[in-house]
Design an enzyme around this catalytic site. Structure first.
Site, mmCIF file in Angstrom:
data_model
loop_
_atom_site.group_PDB
_atom_site.id
_atom_site.type_symbol
_atom_site.label_atom_id
_atom_site.label_comp_id
_atom_site.label_asym_id
_atom_site.label_seq_id
_atom_site.Cartn_x
_atom_site.Cartn_y
_atom_site.Cartn_z
ATOM 1 N N GLY A 20 0.713 -1.423 0.082
ATOM 2 C CA GLY A 20 0.212 -0.042 0.183
ATOM 3 C C GLY A 20 1.125 1.042 0.125
ATOM 4 O O GLY A 20 1.628 1.078 0.446
ATOM 5 N N GLY A 46 -1.033 -1.019 9.197
ATOM 6 C CA GLY A 46 -1.576 0.533 9.029
ATOM 7 C C GLY A 46 -0.636 1.332 7.980
ATOM 8 O O GLY A 46 -0.059 2.102 8.512
ATOM 9 N N LEU A 47 0.073 0.759 7.195
ATOM 10 C CA LEU A 47 0.052 1.364 5.577
ATOM 11 C C LEU A 47 1.739 2.375 5.622
ATOM 12 O O LEU A 47 1.668 2.850 5.473
ATOM 13 C CB LEU A 47 -1.228 2.248 4.890
ATOM 14 C CG LEU A 47 -2.142 1.607 4.975
ATOM 15 C CD1 LEU A 47 -2.494 2.866 4.847
ATOM 16 C CD2 LEU A 47 -2.239 1.110 3.380
ATOM 17 N N CYS A 99 -10.040 2.468 3.579
ATOM 18 C CA CYS A 99 -8.896 3.506 4.508
ATOM 19 C C CYS A 99 -10.738 4.465 5.264
ATOM 20 O O CYS A 99 -11.251 4.129 4.872
ATOM 21 C CB CYS A 99 -8.440 3.842 3.346
ATOM 22 S SG CYS A 99 -6.838 3.235 2.747
ATOM 23 N N LYS A 120 -10.363 -2.194 -4.672
ATOM 24 C CA LYS A 120 -10.292 -3.413 -4.453
ATOM 25 C C LYS A 120 -11.857 -3.420 -2.961
ATOM 26 O O LYS A 120 -11.809 -2.638 -1.792
ATOM 27 C CB LYS A 120 -9.071 -3.181 -3.504
ATOM 28 C CG LYS A 120 -8.544 -4.642 -2.324
ATOM 29 C CD LYS A 120 -7.308 -5.070 -2.359
ATOM 30 C CE LYS A 120 -6.760 -5.699 -0.929
ATOM 31 N NZ LYS A 120 -5.795 -6.334 -1.138
ATOM 32 N N ASN A 140 -10.024 -7.273 0.046
ATOM 33 C CA ASN A 140 -9.407 -7.133 1.723
ATOM 34 C C ASN A 140 -9.398 -7.705 2.460
ATOM 35 O O ASN A 140 -10.651 -8.667 2.866
ATOM 36 C CB ASN A 140 -9.498 -5.194 1.608
ATOM 37 C CG ASN A 140 -8.260 -5.203 1.891
ATOM 38 O OD1 ASN A 140 -7.200 -5.384 3.053
ATOM 39 N ND2 ASN A 140 -8.413 -4.445 1.565
ATOM 40 N N GLY A 142 -1.890 -13.997 -1.074
ATOM 41 C CA GLY A 142 -1.322 -13.209 -0.242
ATOM 42 C C GLY A 142 -0.524 -14.381 0.977
ATOM 43 O O GLY A 142 0.526 -14.145 1.097
#
Ligand SMILES: Cc1cc2nc3c(=O)[nH]c(=O)nc-3n(C[C@H](O)[C@H](O)[C@H](O)COP(=O)(O)O)c2cc1C
Length: 374
Positions: free
Chosen positions: A102, A128-129, A186, A221, A248, A321
């Site tokens: 991300g 947390g990106l 988000c 997504k 996700n 993933g």
């Protein structure tokens, strides 16, 4: 008491009562008819399916807007870094596509630790990106991406429509960037922190704004954390997305040892891994029936059977993933296994496997998928 009707199915065969016969017991073939030619009749030999060499099976996936993946096995965002980290372990050029970590407008340090924990059949993460920001990502990695045959899709995140648009603008035209995957799970600061992904209007707004900002292929997504995915999927498709990716992670928490607080530093984490596969299949099944753009399935893929399941419910491709953490070589192996299974079935293209478990098209929006009410 009335005697039950018995159905005798043949000598030596177990008799099954007409009433008791389960609906899913296959009917036995009728015994051969006797007649003057029965002795001379030749039993027809079933032709064996023509086996096609795996190398000749067409695995290409056309996602539109010029984006053609060499095969339908991608790696999912956040589980394969920016691709370059895996260069020594994996032949990245054998992958169908790479969704990188991300990426946000400004650098982010991510959430407080602990950030991950194992769960039965999966894991919870709250990274947390964490990322260096879009400019640094372009500077550090895009040159390497230009050397690969495998398309790299940059996974974009933000807290406002402006964030998403600005990141998309900066990625537009950058050599090595093949497309964008919008992570809309988000918090939307402009709308009180509610996720873009759980509101059809907000999801459409951000999709349309990014669509106007770039000609890059645009994947969006879907989040599974919604009551009904269909209006959201439709709104995103109508707003100009080229493809949907689903799903996700699911929102969850774990409890710390001692049971005085939640375990993750961020309290909430995203559940991924085999535990979420049935939910991902359901979301793909529902979305694929209401949009005409391609849907890519993600969630708990660990082997070829999982890939085939996602294709059957309408996915044109899958992303791997969490399973990569246990075995980074899995995605490339799945490419080979998919080609082999197609070849053995005499299929010259894997596309014949797509949508086989979907209901026949009626032209009407499906009502399936809302039938299970606990
Ligand atoms: C550690 C970790 C980090 C992730 N980071 C991102 C991310 O940055 N952006 C995103 O869209 N999805 C992210 N995801 C979600 C995955 O891309 C994927 O949608 C999800 O894990 C379900 O697939 P899986 O069950 O095969 O892992 C992340 C998942 C994990 C496990």
């Amino acid at each position: 008491m009335k005697a039950r009707r018995r159905v005798v199915t043949g000598p030596g065969r177990k008799a099954v009562s007409g009433r008791e016969r389960p609906a899913d017991v296959a009917r036995l073939p009728a015994p051969p008819r006797s007649g003057p030619d029965s002795a001379t009749r030749v039993t027809p030999v079933r032709p064996k399916p023509v086996v096609i060499p795996a190398a000749d099976v067409d695995l290409a996936v056309d996602l539109g807007r010029g984006l053609v993946l060499p095969n339908p096995i991608l790696v999912a965002s956040g589980t394969f870094g920016y691709g370059v980290e895996y260069g020594d372990v994996v032949d990245v050029d054998r992958l169908g596509g790479i969704c990188c970590k991300g990426t946000t407008l400004k650098a982010r340090i991510g959430n407080p630790t602990p950030r991950v924990t194992e769960t039965p059949g999966g894991m919870l993460n709250s990274i947390g990106l964490q990322n260096p920001g879009v400019d640094a990502v372009i500077e550090k990695y895009a040159a390497a991406w230009t050397t690969w045959r495998t398309p790299v899709l940059v996974n974009v995140a933000g807290e406002s429509v402006h964030d998403y648009v600005e990141v998309a603008r900066r990625l537009d035209g950058v050599p090595g960037v093949a497309g964008i995957e919008l992570n809309i799970s988000c918090p939307n600061v402009g709308r009180g922190g509610l996720q873009f992904a759980i509101d059809a209007a907000a999801a459409a707004e951000v999709t349309a704004a990014v669509r106007r900002a770039t000609d890059l292929p645009l994947l969006v997504k879907l989040s599974p954390n919604v009551a009904d995915i269909r209006p959201i999927a439709r709104a995103i498709a109508d707003a100009g997305a080229d493809a949907l990716t689903a799903i996700n992670t699911l929102s969850g928490i774990a409890v710390a040892p001692g049971r005085r607080r939640p375990l993750l530093g961020n309290i909430y984490g995203g559940l991924s891994g085999p535990a979420i596969k049935p939910i991902a299949l359901r979301v793909v099944y529902e979305a694929a029936q209401v949009v005409s753009i391609p849907v890519i399935g993600i969630g708990g893929v660990t082997d070829l059977a999982d890939v085939l399941d996602f294709l059957a419910v309408g996915a044109v491709a899958v992303q791997v993933g969490t399973a990569i953490f246990a075995d980074p070589t899995l995605p490339v192996r799945l490419v080979d296994e998919l080609a082999e299974v197609c070849g053995r079935q005499g299929l010259s293209t894997y596309r014949d496997l797509i949508g086989t478990a979907l209901p026949p098209k009626t032209g009407l929006p499906s009502v399936k998928g809302v039938e299970y009410r606990p």
